[in-house]
Design an enzyme around this catalytic site. Structure first.
Site, mmCIF file in Angstrom:
data_model
loop_
_atom_site.group_PDB
_atom_site.id
_atom_site.type_symbol
_atom_site.label_atom_id
_atom_site.label_comp_id
_atom_site.label_asym_id
_atom_site.label_seq_id
_atom_site.Cartn_x
_atom_site.Cartn_y
_atom_site.Cartn_z
ATOM 1 N N ARG A 41 16.966 -17.349 3.631
ATOM 2 C CA ARG A 41 15.882 -17.004 3.893
ATOM 3 C C ARG A 41 16.178 -14.953 4.403
ATOM 4 N NH1 ARG A 41 14.672 -17.543 9.314
ATOM 5 N NH2 ARG A 41 15.072 -19.466 9.289
ATOM 6 N N TYR A 82 -7.533 -2.151 -0.647
ATOM 7 C CA TYR A 82 -7.402 -3.676 -1.301
ATOM 8 C C TYR A 82 -7.762 -4.831 0.054
ATOM 9 C CZ TYR A 82 -5.656 -7.920 -3.421
ATOM 10 O OH TYR A 82 -5.686 -9.206 -4.225
ATOM 11 N N ASP A 119 0.785 1.814 -0.383
ATOM 12 C CA ASP A 119 0.690 1.017 -1.637
ATOM 13 C C ASP A 119 0.167 1.633 -2.588
ATOM 14 O OD1 ASP A 119 -0.630 -1.159 -2.913
ATOM 15 O OD2 ASP A 119 -1.659 -2.142 -1.738
ATOM 16 N N LYS A 156 1.363 -7.408 -10.072
ATOM 17 C CA LYS A 156 0.877 -6.236 -10.989
ATOM 18 C C LYS A 156 2.105 -5.136 -11.776
ATOM 19 C CE LYS A 156 -2.349 -7.887 -8.139
ATOM 20 N NZ LYS A 156 -3.005 -7.600 -7.494
HETATM 21 C C1 LIG Z 1 -2.808 -7.488 -5.282
HETATM 22 C C2 LIG Z 1 -3.054 -6.499 -4.900
HETATM 23 C C3 LIG Z 1 -1.824 -6.578 -3.588
HETATM 24 C C4 LIG Z 1 -2.298 -8.597 -2.931
HETATM 25 O O1 LIG Z 1 -1.098 -8.271 -4.136
HETATM 26 P P1 LIG Z 1 -0.348 -10.058 -4.318
HETATM 27 O O2 LIG Z 1 0.557 -10.642 -4.867
HETATM 28 O O3 LIG Z 1 -1.651 -10.563 -4.743
HETATM 29 O O4 LIG Z 1 -0.814 -10.804 -3.280
HETATM 30 C C5 LIG Z 1 -2.203 -5.753 -2.590
HETATM 31 N N1 LIG Z 1 -2.531 -4.246 -3.078
HETATM 32 C C6 LIG Z 1 -2.652 -3.495 -4.336
HETATM 33 C C7 LIG Z 1 -3.360 -2.572 -4.920
HETATM 34 C C8 LIG Z 1 -3.232 -5.182 -5.130
HETATM 35 O O5 LIG Z 1 -3.224 -4.462 -6.507
#
Ligand SMILES: *Cc1c(COP(=O)(O)O)cnc(C)c1O
Length: 390
Positions: free
Chosen positions: A50, A102, A174, A199
């Site tokens: 961890r 998001y 983000d 993504k």
């Molecule tokens: C999918 C997404 C998230 C969250 O990510 P997870 O891996 O699903 O927890 C946060 N910000 C954006 C812009 C996203 O597309």
């Protein structure tokens, strides 16, 4: 050693190109949860997974280098990275956050952080005057997403950073939609970059992962303490999948962005399409700012049809993209924000934000542009025919 290489080369030619002891050209997956200590007084670099793991560390070093930051940290999902980063705040602090943030981040801020005495205000981050107007005495963080979801609104990163610095606030971005291949917020003065590596970074719809990168070491150390305290670390198999996906990040995004541009142009000319949202289009309100602060328009676009019935007929006819939530994969993904990402929002709130019942979001994959356009063209005919038949 690698500093002068282009981004494309850095993806492959880094410290983890091969493993020192065996020469293995793939980062070994280290499953061990604990590590033997040779010396009673002096512990080694790793003691418990961890707190630190060699496979996860390889990914953390790789993303830190690609974003140009001091410290990278890997989490079990994008939301784990984002939520842990919010823990840098304390009771009584206030966050200014982009109104089209998001959905998961919206949930974290409005239903979790509020219970711990952390206040928030949603604001249109494309309007710097609006942002300035809402900064309060206790504002400690400006949180942005650019381009945003699903309308691809563009925020002037340097403008936000200037405001943040003038008021002693941190800035988080983000960067999920563009990745460091196309946008490097830390170079523009941002303090923390966050990713859903689920993504584009991993890119194959086969892993959930999150990443955070801090610009400086001090903030990196604080975020590391939180990662270790909260414990939402990324597993080693998943860290390896992200590392493998990242090797092809440049070529995937380059190809998908080209196809996205072709599709945006095609959609813009189609009579059934009321509106196309893509920062690469000259008539996009954020086009100039986007062009200035990025290396490309990315692979996500949204477009609006007449109404839900038109969307239904189109989606029932279209063959190539999968119809699903998520984005940033080798296969094209078509999403319906009204019933997917923004299902929890009232129709009125959605419409206020321009997220109508006719809106579709497309994350462009690696299929050929010609095939996608032909598929869309045919599916638009299905919409037409149905309407004529009604
Ligand atoms: C999918 C997404 C998230 C969250 O990510 P997870 O891996 O699903 O927890 C946060 N910000 C954006 C812009 C996203 O597309």
């Amino acid at each position: 050693m690698t500093n002068n290489y282009s981004f494309q080369t850095k993806l492959l030619h880094n410290k983890h190109k091969f493993e020192e002891t065996t020469g293995a050209v793939s980062v070994p997956i280290q499953h061990a949860s604990t590590f033997h200590q040779n010396d009673f007084d002096q512990y080694g670099k790793f003691d418990y997974s961890r707190s630190g793991n060699p496979t996860r560390a390889a990914l953390e070093e790789a993303i830190a280098e690609l974003e140009g930051g001091a410290r990278g940290l890997a989490f079990s999902s994008g939301m784990a990275a984002i939520s842990t980063a919010f823990l840098l705040l304390s009771q009584g602090d206030h966050v200014l956050i982009t109104e089209d943030v998001y959905g998961g981040t919206y949930r974290m801020v409005t239903s979790v952080l509020n219970r711990f005495g952390i206040e928030h205000t949603f604001v249109d981050m494309t309007d710097l005057h609006e942002v300035a107007r809402h900064i309060k005495e206790n504002t400690k963080l400006l949180y942005i997403e650019t381009p945003s979801n699903p309308l691809l609104k563009v925020t002037d990163i340097e403008g936000i950073v200037k405001l943040a610095k003038a008021h002693d606030c941190l800035t988080f971005v983000d960067n999920t939609f563009l990745t460091p291949a196309l946008q490097r917020p830390l170079d523009l003065g941002v303090d923390v970059v966050l990713h859903s590596a689920t993504k584009f970074l991993s890119g194959h719809s086969d892993v959930l992962a999150g990443l955070a990168v801090t610009k400086d070491e001090e903030l990196g150390q604080r975020l590391y303490q939180l990662q270790n305290s909260f414990g939402a670390v990324l597993g080693v198999q998943d860290a390896w999948l992200v590392l493998r996906g990242m090797k092809t990040l440049h070529v995937r995004l380059e190809q998908s962005s080209k196809t996205a541009e072709a599709l945006a142009n095609f959609l813009q000319k189609h009579e059934l399409v009321k509106k196309v949202y893509y920062p690469g289009l000259k008539d996009h309100p954020g086009h100039a700012v986007h062009t200035y602060q990025t290396n490309g328009a990315g692979a996500v676009l949204s477009f609006e049809l007449e109404d839900q019935e038109a969307v239904r007929q189109f989606v029932n006819s279209v063959k190539i993209p999968v119809f699903a939530v998520s984005l940033g994969a080798v296969e094209s993904i078509l999403s319906y924000p009204a019933n997917m990402s923004h299902a929890a929002m009232s129709r009125e709130e959605r419409y206020k934000r321009g997220i109508t019942d006719g809106l579709l979001r497309l994350s462009v994959g690696l299929e050929s542009a010609e095939d996608l356009i032909a598929d869309f063209e045919e599916s638009f005919l299905a919409v037409n025919k149905e309407k004529v038949n009604q």
